[in-house]
Scaffold this motif. Structure first.
Motif, PDB file in Angstrom:
ATOM      1  N   THR A  76      14.841 -85.983 -35.926  1.00 42.20           N
ATOM      2  CA  THR A  76      15.660 -84.778 -35.818  1.00 42.20           C
ATOM      3  C   THR A  76      16.525 -84.767 -34.557  1.00 42.20           C
ATOM      4  O   THR A  76      17.471 -83.986 -34.474  1.00 42.20           O
ATOM      5  CB  THR A  76      14.782 -83.509 -35.857  1.00 42.20           C
ATOM      6  N   ASN A  79      19.267 -86.386 -36.407  1.00 43.62           N
ATOM      7  CA  ASN A  79      19.644 -85.727 -37.666  1.00 43.62           C
ATOM      8  C   ASN A  79      18.968 -84.364 -37.745  1.00 43.62           C
ATOM      9  O   ASN A  79      17.896 -84.237 -38.342  1.00 43.62           O
ATOM     10  CB  ASN A  79      19.228 -86.579 -38.877  1.00 43.62           C
ATOM     11  N   LYS A  81      17.736 -80.885 -38.844  1.00 38.89           N
ATOM     12  CA  LYS A  81      17.489 -80.336 -40.172  1.00 38.89           C
ATOM     13  C   LYS A  81      16.999 -78.895 -40.044  1.00 38.89           C
ATOM     14  O   LYS A  81      15.797 -78.632 -40.026  1.00 38.89           O
ATOM     15  CB  LYS A  81      16.441 -81.182 -40.923  1.00 38.89           C
ATOM     16  N   SER A  84      14.336 -77.583 -42.427  1.00 39.46           N
ATOM     17  CA  SER A  84      13.041 -78.261 -42.449  1.00 39.46           C
ATOM     18  C   SER A  84      11.932 -77.351 -41.930  1.00 39.46           C
ATOM     19  O   SER A  84      10.757 -77.539 -42.262  1.00 39.46           O
ATOM     20  CB  SER A  84      13.096 -79.542 -41.609  1.00 39.46           C
ATOM     21  N   GLU A 125      11.278 -79.189 -34.296  1.00 38.95           N
ATOM     22  CA  GLU A 125      12.529 -78.475 -34.532  1.00 38.95           C
ATOM     23  C   GLU A 125      12.509 -77.068 -33.942  1.00 38.95           C
ATOM     24  O   GLU A 125      13.515 -76.580 -33.443  1.00 38.95           O
ATOM     25  CB  GLU A 125      12.833 -78.408 -36.036  1.00 38.95           C
TER      26      GLU A 125
END
Length: 404
Positions: A76, A79, A81, A84, A125
């Motif tokens: 992450t 990328n 997300k 998520s 995240e």
């Protein structure tokens, strides 16, 4: 040599609404995850488990989360997300439902593995969200984020004591409703996160990363010290989260529900203490917060196994208040050692913390079976003394001031 570059997060205002929502989501996530350890006495009776098997349940959940989180964090970082987070909450919800209907020890292990997967997706995240919404007040943001998690860990056992313990294992399924509330909150976060990423990508040219003058070897050595301190903190914490209720029941002959109240008092103190460490670290330096938090708790842990029930409760509150400020300071300190890698750092440190908690629970369960629960608390009392190695950490705040 690198120079300190302007950090764009500092000039932006702290987004408190997002911090409070992600903290609330963390509360729900950790509340749900705290349900299973809080009903260990019930599961022990239902499945005729040994303390070693109790430890294996924790080890399974924690190790799944531990192994996956650094990889989720690394992915992450490159990328992001936003949605998520919802996926992680859904894994936790499904895992709890399967725990409520589990009919064997193996089924329990498979169910808690799903909860571990949910945790591994959520923490990297969500930590990045707190970092992005901090406006430069990283210690405060991390403390607000951690406050939610610790509050959830405190509330979970209390709810389990009044919902699950009197009615049985199947009532765990009611906690899935709370998970749905978490999904709604994380949907709001995902919308903000997506918009924030779009704005950040549009201004990528002006985005710079704050750096320091530490050599690669010094950074690695500092990270190792931080991980050893995490080991000390979470090995001790595993004795409380997994075996504190058994210790109280065995030594003072109180009921399961009474023991859960004492666990709630400890967890509540942890939640309250969490909010202190971040702002103090922002103001006076994270190294000193880490030092006082871990080493400073040693006199109280050393006394706890030898005092009366009243003083056990009192000391556990003091221990929770002092010890809880360490993780926020450690995590922010680590992100400053590795700028631009928030997901990796969060995944590594949350993962290692979970791993140490799970490994500690399994090892301490084995020791409890071979000796006694009281003996476990006597040997764990020495773990905070490891905090003395904090003195070898560089003072990043001083370095920054000399470079500016």
């Amino acid at each position: 040599m690198d120079t300190i570059k302007a950090n764009p997060d500092i000039v932006k205002k702290t987004t408190y609404s997002i911090l409070f929502i992600i903290s609330f989501s963390h509360l729900i996530n950790d509340l749900l995850q705290a349900v299973v350890p809080s009903i260990y006495p019930l599961l022990k009776d239902n499945f005729s488990l040994s303390f070693t098997q109790i430890g294996i349940i924790t080890l399974t959940y924690q190790m799944v989360a531990s192994i996956l989180q650094p990889f989720v964090g690394m992915y992450t970082d490159k990328n992001s997300k936003p949605y998520s987070l919802i996926v992680g909450m859904c894994f936790t919800m499904v895992g709890l439902f399967f725990v409520s209907i589990a009919s064997s020890f193996i089924n329990l292990l498979l169910s808690v593995s799903l909860i571990g997967i949910g945790s591994s997706i959520f923490h990297p995240e969500s930590s990045r969200v707190a970092h992005l919404a901090s406006g430069g007040k990283r210690g405060l943001a991390q403390s607000i984020f951690q406050l939610g998690g610790n509050a959830g860990s405190a509330i979970g056992p209390l709810l389990a004591a009044f919902i699950v313990i009197p009615h049985g294992q199947s009532y765990i399924a009611w906690f899935c409703i709370i998970a749905l509330v978490g999904v709604f909150a994380l949907y709001k976060i995902a919308i903000w996160y997506t918009a924030h990423l779009s704005e950040r990508n549009a201004n990528r040219a002006s985005h710079q990363i704050e750096t320091h003058h530490l050599s690669k070897n010094r950074v690695i050595a500092s990270l190792v010290i931080l991980l050893v301190l995490i080991f000390s903190k979470y090995f001790y914490m595993s004795s409380i989260t997994s075996y504190y209720t058994f210790f109280l029941i065995d030594k003072f002959h109180i009921t399961i529900q009474q023991s859960q109240v004492y666990l709630f008092l400890f967890s509540g103190a942890v939640a309250a203490g969490t909010l202190i460490g971040g702002p103090i670290g922002d103001r006076y330096g994270r190294k000193y917060v880490i030092w006082v938090s871990i080493l400073g708790v040693a006199p109280f842990t050393l006394m706890l196994p030898y005092v009366s029930l009243f003083w056990v409760g009192t000391l556990s509150v003091i221990i929770g208040l002092i010890l809880s400020s360490a993780f926020s300071a450690i995590l922010v300190y680590a992100t400053e050692l590795m700028p631009g890698k928030v997901g990796l750092v969060a995944g590594l440190f949350f993962g290692f913390a979970f791993g140490m908690g799970g490994l500690g629970s399994a090892i301490l369960g084995k020791i409890a079976d071979a000796t006694s629960i009281e003996y476990v608390f006597k040997i764990c009392a020495f773990l905070p003394l490891i905090g003395i190695i904090t003195g070898f950490l560089p003072n990043l705040e001083k370095k920054k001031k000399t470079q500016e």
